[in-house]
Design a protein around this motif. Structure first.
Motif, PDB file in Angstrom:
ATOM      1  N   ASP A  69      -8.663   7.053  -1.997  1.00  0.00           N
ATOM      2  CA  ASP A  69      -9.155   6.154  -0.950  1.00  0.00           C
ATOM      3  C   ASP A  69     -10.524   5.593  -1.313  1.00  0.00           C
ATOM      4  OD1 ASP A  69      -6.894   6.653   0.505  1.00  0.00           O
ATOM      5  OD2 ASP A  69      -7.838   8.087   1.860  1.00  0.00           O
ATOM      6  N   ASP A  70     -10.742   4.343  -0.948  1.00  0.00           N
ATOM      7  CA  ASP A  70     -12.006   3.637  -1.169  1.00  0.00           C
ATOM      8  C   ASP A  70     -12.354   3.427  -2.637  1.00  0.00           C
ATOM      9  OD1 ASP A  70     -12.406   3.422   1.590  1.00  0.00           O
ATOM     10  OD2 ASP A  70     -13.380   5.380   1.673  1.00  0.00           O
ATOM     11  N   CYS A  71     -11.359   3.531  -3.508  1.00  0.00           N
ATOM     12  CA  CYS A  71     -11.581   3.250  -4.936  1.00  0.00           C
ATOM     13  C   CYS A  71     -10.896   1.934  -5.294  1.00  0.00           C
ATOM     14  CB  CYS A  71     -11.020   4.374  -5.799  1.00  0.00           C
ATOM     15  SG  CYS A  71     -11.953   5.896  -5.674  1.00  0.00           S
ATOM     16  N   ILE A  72     -11.393   1.298  -6.318  1.00  0.00           N
ATOM     17  CA  ILE A  72     -10.816   0.034  -6.794  1.00  0.00           C
ATOM     18  C   ILE A  72      -9.694   0.346  -7.771  1.00  0.00           C
ATOM     19  CG2 ILE A  72     -11.277  -2.063  -8.116  1.00  0.00           C
ATOM     20  CD1 ILE A  72     -14.154  -1.937  -7.013  1.00  0.00           C
ATOM     21  N   ILE A  73      -8.572  -0.333  -7.581  1.00  0.00           N
ATOM     22  CA  ILE A  73      -7.440  -0.154  -8.489  1.00  0.00           C
ATOM     23  C   ILE A  73      -7.668  -1.026  -9.716  1.00  0.00           C
ATOM     24  CG2 ILE A  73      -4.946  -0.383  -8.768  1.00  0.00           C
ATOM     25  CD1 ILE A  73      -4.748  -0.178  -5.704  1.00  0.00           C
ATOM     26  N   ASP A  74      -7.566  -0.435 -10.866  1.00  0.00           N
ATOM     27  CA  ASP A  74      -7.749  -1.164 -12.116  1.00  0.00           C
ATOM     28  C   ASP A  74      -6.675  -2.246 -12.248  1.00  0.00           C
ATOM     29  OD1 ASP A  74      -6.970  -1.336 -15.231  1.00  0.00           O
ATOM     30  OD2 ASP A  74      -9.110  -0.872 -15.019  1.00  0.00           O
ATOM     31  N   ASP A  75      -7.052  -3.433 -12.674  1.00  0.00           N
ATOM     32  CA  ASP A  75      -6.110  -4.548 -12.837  1.00  0.00           C
ATOM     33  C   ASP A  75      -4.945  -4.185 -13.747  1.00  0.00           C
ATOM     34  OD1 ASP A  75      -7.633  -6.123 -11.178  1.00  0.00           O
ATOM     35  OD2 ASP A  75      -8.557  -7.277 -12.804  1.00  0.00           O
ATOM     36  N   ASN A  76      -5.213  -3.412 -14.797  1.00  0.00           N
ATOM     37  CA  ASN A  76      -4.157  -3.037 -15.736  1.00  0.00           C
ATOM     38  C   ASN A  76      -3.083  -2.178 -15.078  1.00  0.00           C
ATOM     39  OD1 ASN A  76      -5.214  -4.455 -17.942  1.00  0.00           O
ATOM     40  ND2 ASN A  76      -6.652  -2.794 -18.348  1.00  0.00           N
ATOM     41  N   ILE A  77      -3.477  -1.341 -14.116  1.00  0.00           N
ATOM     42  CA  ILE A  77      -2.503  -0.522 -13.394  1.00  0.00           C
ATOM     43  C   ILE A  77      -1.595  -1.418 -12.556  1.00  0.00           C
ATOM     44  CG2 ILE A  77      -2.259   1.192 -11.551  1.00  0.00           C
ATOM     45  CD1 ILE A  77      -4.840   2.504 -12.668  1.00  0.00           C
ATOM     46  N   ILE A  78      -2.183  -2.385 -11.893  1.00  0.00           N
ATOM     47  CA  ILE A  78      -1.397  -3.313 -11.070  1.00  0.00           C
ATOM     48  C   ILE A  78      -0.467  -4.155 -11.943  1.00  0.00           C
ATOM     49  CG2 ILE A  78      -1.542  -5.344  -9.562  1.00  0.00           C
ATOM     50  CD1 ILE A  78      -4.057  -4.045  -8.348  1.00  0.00           C
ATOM     51  N   ILE A  79      -0.987  -4.684 -13.035  1.00  0.00           N
ATOM     52  CA  ILE A  79      -0.180  -5.502 -13.945  1.00  0.00           C
ATOM     53  C   ILE A  79       0.971  -4.679 -14.520  1.00  0.00           C
ATOM     54  CG2 ILE A  79      -0.184  -6.684 -16.181  1.00  0.00           C
ATOM     55  CD1 ILE A  79      -3.090  -7.597 -15.435  1.00  0.00           C
TER      56      ILE A  79
ATOM     57  N   HIS B  54       0.800  -1.213   0.000  1.00  0.00           N
ATOM     58  CA  HIS B  54       0.000   0.000   0.000  1.00  0.00           C
ATOM     59  C   HIS B  54       0.834   1.264   0.000  1.00  0.00           C
ATOM     60  CE1 HIS B  54      -3.032  -2.977   0.777  1.00  0.00           C
ATOM     61  NE2 HIS B  54      -3.933  -2.081   0.482  1.00  0.00           N
ATOM     62  N   LYS B  55       2.151   1.113   0.041  1.00  0.00           N
ATOM     63  CA  LYS B  55       3.056   2.255  -0.077  1.00  0.00           C
ATOM     64  C   LYS B  55       3.572   2.382  -1.511  1.00  0.00           C
ATOM     65  CE  LYS B  55       4.450   2.071   4.720  1.00  0.00           C
ATOM     66  NZ  LYS B  55       5.531   1.933   5.674  1.00  0.00           N
ATOM     67  N   GLU B  56       3.133   1.490  -2.385  1.00  0.00           N
ATOM     68  CA  GLU B  56       3.591   1.492  -3.773  1.00  0.00           C
ATOM     69  C   GLU B  56       2.631   2.283  -4.653  1.00  0.00           C
ATOM     70  OE1 GLU B  56       4.092  -2.746  -4.259  1.00  0.00           O
ATOM     71  OE2 GLU B  56       6.186  -2.586  -3.666  1.00  0.00           O
ATOM     72  N   ILE B  57       3.084   2.602  -5.852  1.00  0.00           N
ATOM     73  CA  ILE B  57       2.396   3.521  -6.758  1.00  0.00           C
ATOM     74  C   ILE B  57       0.926   3.189  -7.029  1.00  0.00           C
ATOM     75  CG2 ILE B  57       2.398   4.375  -9.150  1.00  0.00           C
ATOM     76  CD1 ILE B  57       5.483   4.471  -8.885  1.00  0.00           C
TER      77      ILE B  57
ATOM     78  N   LYS C  28      -0.836   4.452  -3.997  1.00  0.00           N
ATOM     79  CA  LYS C  28      -0.625   5.884  -3.775  1.00  0.00           C
ATOM     80  C   LYS C  28      -1.401   6.730  -4.791  1.00  0.00           C
ATOM     81  CE  LYS C  28       3.924   6.371  -1.767  1.00  0.00           C
ATOM     82  NZ  LYS C  28       5.307   6.735  -2.085  1.00  0.00           N
ATOM     83  N   ASP C  29      -1.476   6.247  -6.023  1.00  0.00           N
ATOM     84  CA  ASP C  29      -2.117   7.014  -7.090  1.00  0.00           C
ATOM     85  C   ASP C  29      -3.620   6.783  -7.200  1.00  0.00           C
ATOM     86  OD1 ASP C  29       0.364   8.009  -7.626  1.00  0.00           O
ATOM     87  OD2 ASP C  29       0.639   6.939  -9.522  1.00  0.00           O
ATOM     88  N   THR C  30      -4.180   6.002  -6.313  1.00  0.00           N
ATOM     89  CA  THR C  30      -5.618   5.708  -6.336  1.00  0.00           C
ATOM     90  C   THR C  30      -6.274   6.358  -5.120  1.00  0.00           C
ATOM     91  OG1 THR C  30      -5.200   3.606  -7.454  1.00  0.00           O
ATOM     92  CG2 THR C  30      -7.344   3.870  -6.391  1.00  0.00           C
TER      93      THR C  30
END
Length: 95
Positions: free
Chosen positions: A13-23, A3-6, A9-11
């Motif tokens: 609070d309380d939002c879902i991180i898009d899978d493509n961003i994580i990949i 949770h300290k990674e980009i 950090k770039d999302t």
């Protein structure tokens, strides 16, 4: 730690991180070069907070002698035989 990674950090609070961003983010890290896993090609272990603390006291030259490992088989043998201390002694004795 993640949770300290980009992606986090770039999302907002309380939002879902898009899978493509994580990949995209994680596929650019050194350990992603391990896939598909091949036991005889260069191996990049996943770095943790402990890894960074371990490398913090080393110069770049010493760190490059230790990381990455020549292969997953070599890394596994070092771990199983507890040979990391011997390698560190060799690295620092050659200065």
């Amino acid at each position: 730690m993640t949770h300290k990674e980009i992606p986090w950090k770039d999302t907002k609070d309380d939002c879902i991180i898009d899978d493509n961003i994580i990949i995209s983010y994680y596929s650019g890290l050194p350990f992603a070069k391990n896939f598909p896993l091949n036991s005889v090609k260069t191996f990049y272990p996943l770095l943790t907070n402990s890894s960074y603390a371990f490398f913090a006291d080393m110069g770049k030259k010493e760190m490059n002698k230790l990381f990455p490992y020549e292969s997953y088989d070599y890394f596994r043998t070092l771990r199983e035989d507890n040979q990391f201390e011997d390698i560190l002694n060799k690295i620092f004795d050659t200065e």
